[in-house]
Structure formats: structure tokens, C-alpha cells
Design a protein around this motif. Sequence first.
Motif, mmCIF file in Angstrom:
data_model
loop_
_atom_site.group_PDB
_atom_site.id
_atom_site.type_symbol
_atom_site.label_atom_id
_atom_site.label_comp_id
_atom_site.label_asym_id
_atom_site.label_seq_id
_atom_site.Cartn_x
_atom_site.Cartn_y
_atom_site.Cartn_z
ATOM 1 N N GLN A 80 -1.448 26.716 -5.252
ATOM 2 C CA GLN A 80 -1.299 25.617 -4.315
ATOM 3 C C GLN A 80 -1.636 24.303 -5.002
ATOM 4 O OE1 GLN A 80 -0.192 25.965 -1.093
ATOM 5 N NE2 GLN A 80 0.110 28.112 -1.627
ATOM 6 N N ALA A 81 -0.860 23.280 -4.671
ATOM 7 C CA ALA A 81 -1.152 21.955 -5.198
ATOM 8 C C ALA A 81 -2.204 21.300 -4.319
ATOM 9 C CB ALA A 81 0.118 21.103 -5.232
ATOM 10 N N VAL A 82 -3.302 20.885 -4.911
ATOM 11 C CA VAL A 82 -4.363 20.217 -4.168
ATOM 12 C C VAL A 82 -4.577 18.832 -4.767
ATOM 13 C CG1 VAL A 82 -5.511 22.348 -3.452
ATOM 14 C CG2 VAL A 82 -6.145 21.280 -5.615
ATOM 15 N N VAL A 83 -4.894 17.868 -3.910
ATOM 16 C CA VAL A 83 -5.068 16.484 -4.353
ATOM 17 C C VAL A 83 -6.451 16.319 -4.965
ATOM 18 C CG1 VAL A 83 -5.135 14.078 -3.638
ATOM 19 C CG2 VAL A 83 -3.501 15.641 -2.574
ATOM 20 N N THR A 84 -6.498 15.949 -6.220
ATOM 21 C CA THR A 84 -7.783 15.721 -6.883
ATOM 22 C C THR A 84 -8.191 14.249 -6.840
ATOM 23 O OG1 THR A 84 -6.675 15.461 -9.017
ATOM 24 C CG2 THR A 84 -7.461 17.672 -8.448
ATOM 25 N N LYS A 85 -7.216 13.374 -6.770
ATOM 26 C CA LYS A 85 -7.518 11.953 -6.709
ATOM 27 C C LYS A 85 -6.428 11.255 -5.932
ATOM 28 C CE LYS A 85 -8.331 7.900 -9.673
ATOM 29 N NZ LYS A 85 -8.341 7.402 -11.058
ATOM 30 N N SER A 86 -6.831 10.359 -5.052
ATOM 31 C CA SER A 86 -5.874 9.646 -4.222
ATOM 32 C C SER A 86 -6.192 8.161 -4.280
ATOM 33 C CB SER A 86 -5.963 10.152 -2.780
ATOM 34 O OG SER A 86 -5.099 9.437 -1.935
ATOM 35 N N THR A 87 -5.188 7.350 -4.614
ATOM 36 C CA THR A 87 -5.351 5.896 -4.676
ATOM 37 C C THR A 87 -4.447 5.263 -3.636
ATOM 38 O OG1 THR A 87 -5.826 6.002 -7.043
ATOM 39 C CG2 THR A 87 -5.214 3.861 -6.129
ATOM 40 N N THR A 88 -5.043 4.578 -2.664
ATOM 41 C CA THR A 88 -4.284 3.991 -1.568
ATOM 42 C C THR A 88 -4.393 2.474 -1.603
ATOM 43 O OG1 THR A 88 -4.658 5.923 -0.159
ATOM 44 C CG2 THR A 88 -4.001 3.894 0.931
ATOM 45 N N LYS A 89 -3.246 1.815 -1.599
ATOM 46 C CA LYS A 89 -3.192 0.356 -1.535
ATOM 47 C C LYS A 89 -2.643 -0.041 -0.169
ATOM 48 C CE LYS A 89 -2.358 0.017 -6.517
ATOM 49 N NZ LYS A 89 -1.449 -0.490 -7.579
ATOM 50 N N SER A 90 -3.198 -1.104 0.396
ATOM 51 C CA SER A 90 -2.823 -1.504 1.748
ATOM 52 C C SER A 90 -2.639 -3.010 1.820
ATOM 53 C CB SER A 90 -3.909 -1.047 2.731
ATOM 54 O OG SER A 90 -3.638 -1.503 4.029
ATOM 55 N N TRP A 91 -1.592 -3.442 2.531
ATOM 56 C CA TRP A 91 -1.304 -4.855 2.737
ATOM 57 C C TRP A 91 -1.139 -5.134 4.224
ATOM 58 C CZ3 TRP A 91 1.023 -1.755 -0.833
ATOM 59 C CH2 TRP A 91 0.922 -2.113 -2.166
ATOM 60 N N ALA A 92 -1.580 -6.321 4.648
ATOM 61 C CA ALA A 92 -1.261 -6.770 5.996
ATOM 62 C C ALA A 92 0.208 -7.141 6.060
ATOM 63 C CB ALA A 92 -2.135 -7.964 6.371
ATOM 64 N N MET A 93 0.793 -7.049 7.267
ATOM 65 C CA MET A 93 2.208 -7.353 7.449
ATOM 66 C C MET A 93 2.372 -8.496 8.448
ATOM 67 S SD MET A 93 3.725 -3.467 7.713
ATOM 68 C CE MET A 93 5.444 -3.992 7.675
ATOM 69 N N LYS A 94 3.454 -9.232 8.280
ATOM 70 C CA LYS A 94 3.822 -10.277 9.226
ATOM 71 C C LYS A 94 5.320 -10.181 9.466
ATOM 72 C CE LYS A 94 2.996 -14.511 7.969
ATOM 73 N NZ LYS A 94 2.351 -15.801 7.746
ATOM 74 N N GLY A 95 5.694 -10.036 10.734
ATOM 75 C CA GLY A 95 7.109 -9.908 11.050
ATOM 76 C C GLY A 95 7.734 -8.649 10.487
ATOM 77 N N GLY A 96 6.920 -7.607 10.324
ATOM 78 C CA GLY A 96 7.430 -6.340 9.819
ATOM 79 C C GLY A 96 7.546 -6.277 8.313
ATOM 80 N N VAL A 97 7.072 -7.322 7.599
ATOM 81 C CA VAL A 97 7.165 -7.358 6.138
ATOM 82 C C VAL A 97 5.759 -7.523 5.559
ATOM 83 C CG1 VAL A 97 8.134 -8.538 4.139
ATOM 84 C CG2 VAL A 97 9.459 -8.369 6.251
ATOM 85 N N ALA A 98 5.457 -6.772 4.496
ATOM 86 C CA ALA A 98 4.145 -6.845 3.867
ATOM 87 C C ALA A 98 3.936 -8.223 3.243
ATOM 88 C CB ALA A 98 3.998 -5.765 2.804
ATOM 89 N N ILE A 99 2.724 -8.779 3.435
ATOM 90 C CA ILE A 99 2.365 -10.053 2.809
ATOM 91 C C ILE A 99 1.797 -9.734 1.427
ATOM 92 C CG2 ILE A 99 0.969 -12.133 3.006
ATOM 93 C CD1 ILE A 99 0.780 -11.605 6.010
ATOM 94 N N THR A 100 2.575 -10.028 0.400
ATOM 95 C CA THR A 100 2.146 -9.699 -0.965
ATOM 96 C C THR A 100 1.715 -10.924 -1.765
ATOM 97 O OG1 THR A 100 4.453 -9.798 -1.699
ATOM 98 C CG2 THR A 100 3.587 -7.638 -1.057
ATOM 99 N N ASP A 101 1.969 -12.126 -1.218
ATOM 100 C CA ASP A 101 1.566 -13.362 -1.883
ATOM 101 C C ASP A 101 0.165 -13.724 -1.405
ATOM 102 O OD1 ASP A 101 1.206 -15.803 -3.040
ATOM 103 O OD2 ASP A 101 2.928 -16.783 -2.082
ATOM 104 N N GLU A 102 -0.820 -13.654 -2.296
ATOM 105 C CA GLU A 102 -2.197 -13.879 -1.889
ATOM 106 C C GLU A 102 -2.452 -15.313 -1.437
ATOM 107 O OE1 GLU A 102 -4.222 -14.696 -6.254
ATOM 108 O OE2 GLU A 102 -4.570 -12.794 -5.224
ATOM 109 N N LYS A 103 -1.517 -16.238 -1.691
ATOM 110 C CA LYS A 103 -1.676 -17.616 -1.253
ATOM 111 C C LYS A 103 -1.240 -17.814 0.195
ATOM 112 C CE LYS A 103 -1.052 -19.543 -5.902
ATOM 113 N NZ LYS A 103 -0.248 -20.454 -6.745
ATOM 114 N N GLU A 104 -0.611 -16.789 0.765
ATOM 115 C CA GLU A 104 -0.107 -16.900 2.135
ATOM 116 C C GLU A 104 -1.217 -16.557 3.121
ATOM 117 O OE1 GLU A 104 3.497 -15.113 4.943
ATOM 118 O OE2 GLU A 104 3.480 -14.768 2.780
ATOM 119 N N GLN A 105 -1.331 -17.409 4.168
ATOM 120 C CA GLN A 105 -2.345 -17.167 5.180
ATOM 121 C C GLN A 105 -2.120 -15.804 5.839
ATOM 122 O OE1 GLN A 105 -2.873 -20.327 7.984
ATOM 123 N NE2 GLN A 105 -4.110 -19.104 9.387
ATOM 124 N N GLY A 106 -3.196 -15.064 6.033
ATOM 125 C CA GLY A 106 -3.086 -13.732 6.618
ATOM 126 C C GLY A 106 -3.017 -12.630 5.582
#
Length: 834
Positions: free
Chosen positions: A586-612
Motif C-alpha cells: 500500500q502507498a502511504v503518505v510519508t510527507k505532505s506539503t500543502t500550499k494555500s492562497w486566498a481567492m477573490k472572484g474565484g481566482v487565487a491571489i498570487t501577487d503578494e502586493k494585492e490587498q487580501g
Amino acid sequence: MTTVQYGYNGKGQMTGAEGETEGDSENGKVLTVKQEADGTIKGDDGDGIYEANEPWEFEVAEHQNKYKTWSRYGVMGGQALVVKSFTRSWVVGINGVALGEDEHGYSLSESTVRNYYTGEGQLEGAAGWTVGVSNAKVLKDSRVNDVDYENQRTESMTKNVYGVVMGQAVAMKGVTQSWTAGSDGKRISDVGSHGYNRTVTTVYNKYNETGQLEAAKGGSTGLTNVEGLKDSRVSQDEWADQLTETETRNVYAVVRGQAVVLMSVTESWSAGSDGRRIVNEKAHGYSYSKTTMVNQYNVDGQMIGATGRTESKTTQGTFKSVEDWAGALLGGEEVLVVLDEMAGVDEVYRGVGDPLGRLKGGETYRVVYGGGETTTEGYDQERGTDSSSVDSNLGIGNGNLVLWGETLRFNGKGELRDGNGDLVGHLTTEGSSSRTGWVIEGDADRDGVEDVGETWTVEAQRTVSTTENDYVVIGGQALVVRSETESYACDGNGVAIKDSMAHGYNRSVTTVKNTYTKDGQLERVEGGTTGWANVEVKTPRRVAGVIEGDVGNDGFMGDGESWAYEWVDQGTETETVNEYAVVLGQAVVTKSTTKSWAMKGGVAITDEKEQGYSYSETVVANEYNQRGQLTGAVGVTGGRTNGGKVSTAVLNDAGNGIKNDADGDGIQDVGEAWEFKEEVQWSAFSGDNTYGVVMGQAVLLKSVTKSWALDEVGGAIPAGAAGSNTSVTTVQYGYNGKGQMTGAEGETEGDSENGKVLTVKQEADGTIKGDDGDGIYEANEPWEFEVAEHQNKYKTWSRYGVMGGQALVVKSFTRSWVVVSMGWRWERMSTDTV
């Protein structure tokens, strides 16, 4: 080749015979991948993963199955007739040498058939059975060593019911039972053991009048068990069963006289501790899946491909929790009494004693009830040291708590008040040996066990998913090379929420790719998940930037104002990359890396200069034992947020005042045109997470998160500098024996530096410069002032409820105060928010 040796008596009459047959099965040919000289698969791009655009090449390996049959004959009517036959069959490698029992692909079966005849020597019936064992080598744990293999054995037993057609015994019905075996090669027969896997397969055959197989039908049922650690906070050795029941229906075709499975439909249910399937969709632990697999064969009956699809539903029930501090105390739980630092002090620095007697504000006391009395341990203000006290407490059920002779009142929310009704502290179990001050609604005796007569309140959180599989055939086995699963959260009616802007929307797509060796051993796994979630939050409605209903247009809700509100989307996009090990196949997860972004209007905000903008990254490392069972996990988290722009006053060139603050008092007087600049409110955080294992799942037990403000170039603002803002939040979660979150408690401490404030200058003896000594500012007194650094400090105690599997703050109590550079301190504000 068959050899028969006959025996005769002195009169030349046949007395018996024995025979031996050796052979190989043409139907035993298997397809396997072709390889280049360097061992790579022909047609592959080198990663060992079968992809849609890659023309892998296959070849037929001859004579993979060999057998030998020993027969005993009886003599009837002068004819030698087989009365018993014993057949042994095994698998031979491509090099023509029989595989050893520890080799991958090893398979050995032994079949016995007894024939029965009439007095005239006509076959009238038969009985038979087959026993077998097979072995597959799997990576023991690729985190340790990529070539550390171990054996995974399967044992089987088949009983056949025969009919006689055209004088031949043919199998009309076969019932096969199979079990997994442990590393010692012995069958795992205890349903309560980890790794238990028993299936019962029944096949019915149909023959034409000449005895040729023309059709077949059948299916199987199974029960598997994987033990999970019940709660690693309690004991690393407390195991709980995770049972799964399966039922498969097969559609067969007959190719070259052999029945082959064209399509199989497998339904699977999770089962309770009693071994019965859970059929109530709203019940915690409900899990149902339906897998349809279609196989493809060539004209020789060899499997050359397969396609598959799985649909599933799962329910993670969340028990509704309520606060019950009286029940916690009367149940003997250790409860902490946390007194606020200013508790009992009517007026700051007025020089009087603390009216709470021997208790002291700012201290924490441990309280345990039993036999009508409470034992209290903590700081004894009268003695000036830690001490203990035993007090009669017969009124806990009515909200009275006597500590060191002082009677305090508490309510169901854990608020603690003195005889004057003033809020002086709160109750908590944070840092104690108890579970929590919460109780599951309906759990009358607070034991975390759903007893007879108790009806617990469950809020179901259901998920539906669909999986599409791509297969490759190696060694006659259809192996999944790529799997893509799409899942959706459901509404209260169990219907998938597919509108991305709807409240509660939660969609994820998980892709897993498998890599195999040329022998079909699972060697490497890679994959991850992308997810999108949305909740609606209530916020003031704005028209042209102005809050609708804000008559004064000042952002403050004045008397008589009625603001309008609207619901807006608050979305999140996540991306998870997993690292796997292969344990017991069986394949078991030994390490999991999760990245998360806030969204606006259904699109992820990836520009750190953008409010929100809000970004976080969480890494979780899992730990397993030699049985492939999850035993623990550790994790860290971190991220950055952009809270938008704010206007701040500009300091003068000397850095000791505000530009254009003519009188230097730090107050913007009429006629003073201060200079302002816009700054982005940057902040960052990092944290450490502690996990436990409950029912085989890693659950978050405790999180400690540190956050701090950043300057305009992204650097941390040091403590003491204007604009600095630091906090430390600790949250501890509670679970019951079923792995369901029951509640949480949290605490946050922090401070912020708002810059400079105007304060009085002091003489060496502490008196105010310019004062006549009474500390009262009078018209004829020229008090002297200076600009001093000041900080806001605060401490927040939070209580969480559980809704939809999420811990949400239902109450927070915050105490904040100001500290100035000379060390003076006074309480500025207390808030009690529900």
C-alpha cells in the motif's frame, strides 16, 4: 507428457495402475513489458509511468505455469479408471526456473479430485478441492531503503462441485476462500487482527451438451481489517478495528475454454465494530464506494488492458458539543481557575489589599472535586507560597465554587465572577490532565461512549467522489498506473455542492501515479491534490466606497444608524504535494506539503502586493510502524498576509516627533497639517503542530502559532519599534474515541508598538516635574511632558465549537492594557466577545 504404469496378476488380469503427467499451460502465457538494454521500458519516456501518449511495447512470456499430476487408477470391467488425481502447479520465471516461495510472483497450488463410478465403470460423480499460496514482494518502507522488500502472502482454498457431462467430470461450482498471511507465512484468521483480509468467491459454470464450457457467472464477498491507533495521546498500543465489507459481481466470457472476467462491479461499505456494514448515510464512519472495471483480452484470452471507475460517498459525523463546567467538576475532571491579573482590585494602585483574600489575581489554581469537597492547589497570597486548601462544595450544580473560603460564581460558559458580580476570571482545562470542559450533546455520563439510552447529536459532513483509473497489464495483472479522484462536499440533503460561489463549496482533485518494476512490483508513487473551497461571510455593504447606512460616513456606527450588510465569498485554493512509501503493498503518505492562497472572484491571489493576499504552507511528516500503521505525525506551518494599506504619520528628521506637530504633543491640533504616508500592513506567521493518531488518521492535537508584523520591504519589525506587532497563539483540540473532534481551547498573547505618546516627566523620587506633590494637575502648575514609547499588550482566551469538522471560535475573552516606557501600567480595556 503422461506416463502410466499398469500392474497385473499371475493370470494376466489388470490389478491397477499409476500415472504421472507433466506439462505446461498454454493459457499461462502472460504479457510483460519489453525492455531496452539499460532496463528501461520500451516506449516509455524514462519515468516508468504509463501515460496516455506513450506506446509501451509488450511481449508474451512463454510457459509461465507448469504442473505435475499424479493419478491413481482402479480397474473396473477390465478398464483402468482414474479414482484420484493430485495436481501440483507452480509458476516459472522467464528463465525457465521455478520461482522460490520468497520471490515476487511465486504461486503454488495443489488440487485433489476423487472420481466415483457405477458398477459398470461409468463416471457418476466427483469431488475436489484446491489449496494454494502466493507471494508478492513489496517495498517494506521506502523511507528507509528503496530496496528493502518484504513478502506479502495469500493463502486460498477452493471446494468444487462437479457434474458429469459426456462421461467427463466438469466443475459446475467453485467456492474459493482466501486469506492474507503474516510475515511468518501463517494465515491471519482473526478478524480483529491488522491485515486480516478474507474473501469468498463463488463461480458457476455452464456447459453445452458436449461438455464444453459456454458460460460462467459469479462474484465474491470480502471483509478486511486494518487496525488503527485509537488515540495515541492515551496509549501507543490502544488499537481499534477499521473494517471494510466488499461485494463483487463479475461478468464472464469464455475464451479458448477458459472463463475470463470481462467486467467486475465491486461495492464496498465500512463496517462497525460488530462487523456489520454501516448503511445509514448520515452515520459517522459511513463509507460506500462502487467500482466498475472492464478488462480487455486478445484472441488467446490474454489480458491486454483495463479501464476503471469508482464512485464513493463518505460521512464524517461531527458531534455537537456544549459547555458543561458543572458536569466537568462533578465528574472529577481537573479544572483550572485562571484569575485575571486585575481580579479583585477595585482601583489601580489605590494601595488596598486584594478582596479575594488568599487567592491572588493573575494566578492559576488547580481544582479537583470529589466527595462533596474540592481540593485547590496554587499560590497562597497570605503565606506568599504555593499551598492547597480543601473546601466544602455542595453547590457546584447551582454554579457556586468555594475556593479558600471565597465563594465565586461560574456559568456554563466558564465565566467566573466574585460576590459583587464582577468578572474576575474563567475556567479552563488548558494545561490540565482533563479532556475538556465540553461535553457531547446527549452524552449524559460524559464518558465519551454512546451508551444504551443515550442519543448523541450528530451533524453529518458528507462527501461524494469519482475516481478514474488507467491500467497497464504486467505479468497478467491489471495494475493502476494513474488514478484521478474528484470529490465534492455535500449539502444537508447529501447533494454535491458544485457551484464554486456557494457557501460550503469544497472541491478537490487528487492525482496519483504509480511506477512498477518489470515484474509488476509497485516501486514508486507520486501524486498530490488541488482543492478549492468557499464560504460566505457577512460584511457591510458599500456603495461607491461608502457603507450603506453610515450617515456620518466615518466608519463608525453612530446612534440611529442602521447599516446594510451583504454576504461575500471568501475562497481558498490549496495545492498539496505528497511523498509516499510503499508498505505492505500500500502507498502511504510519508510527507505532505500543502500550499494555500486566498481567492477573490474565484481566482487565487498570487501577487503578494494585492490587498487580501494570504499565503500559507504546511508540512506534515507521518510515521509508521513495521505493519504499515500510522503511529504519529509532526508538522510545521508558515505564511504571509497583506492586510491592505493604512495611513501613518511621518516622523520628523530627528525621529523624535511627527512632522508638522508644532507643539510636539502628539495630538493633531487645529491648524497642524501633519504629513501622512500609505503603508501596507504586512504580517507573517510560523507554527508547530502536534498530531495524534485516532482510528488510523492523523489528527491535530495542538498548534502553536507565532505571528509578527513586517515592514514595507518584507522584513520583520523588531520589538519596540513603531509598528511592531507580535503574538503567540496556542490551541489544543479534543477528540472522542471515534476520532471525532469535540471541541478546542485556545490562548493568545501579544503586544503591538504604536510609536510615541505624550507622558509626564518625573523627578528622581518619582514625583511629577512641575507638580506640587499631590499628583493633581492644577492650572498654576507647569507640568513637564515628554514623548515616550508605549505598547499595547493583550491576552485572549478562546473557546471553540465544532461545526462541519471545523473548530470555530464561539467565545473569546480579551484583556488588553498599555505599557509606557517608564514601566507604568494601567488597564485600558477588557472585552468579552461571544
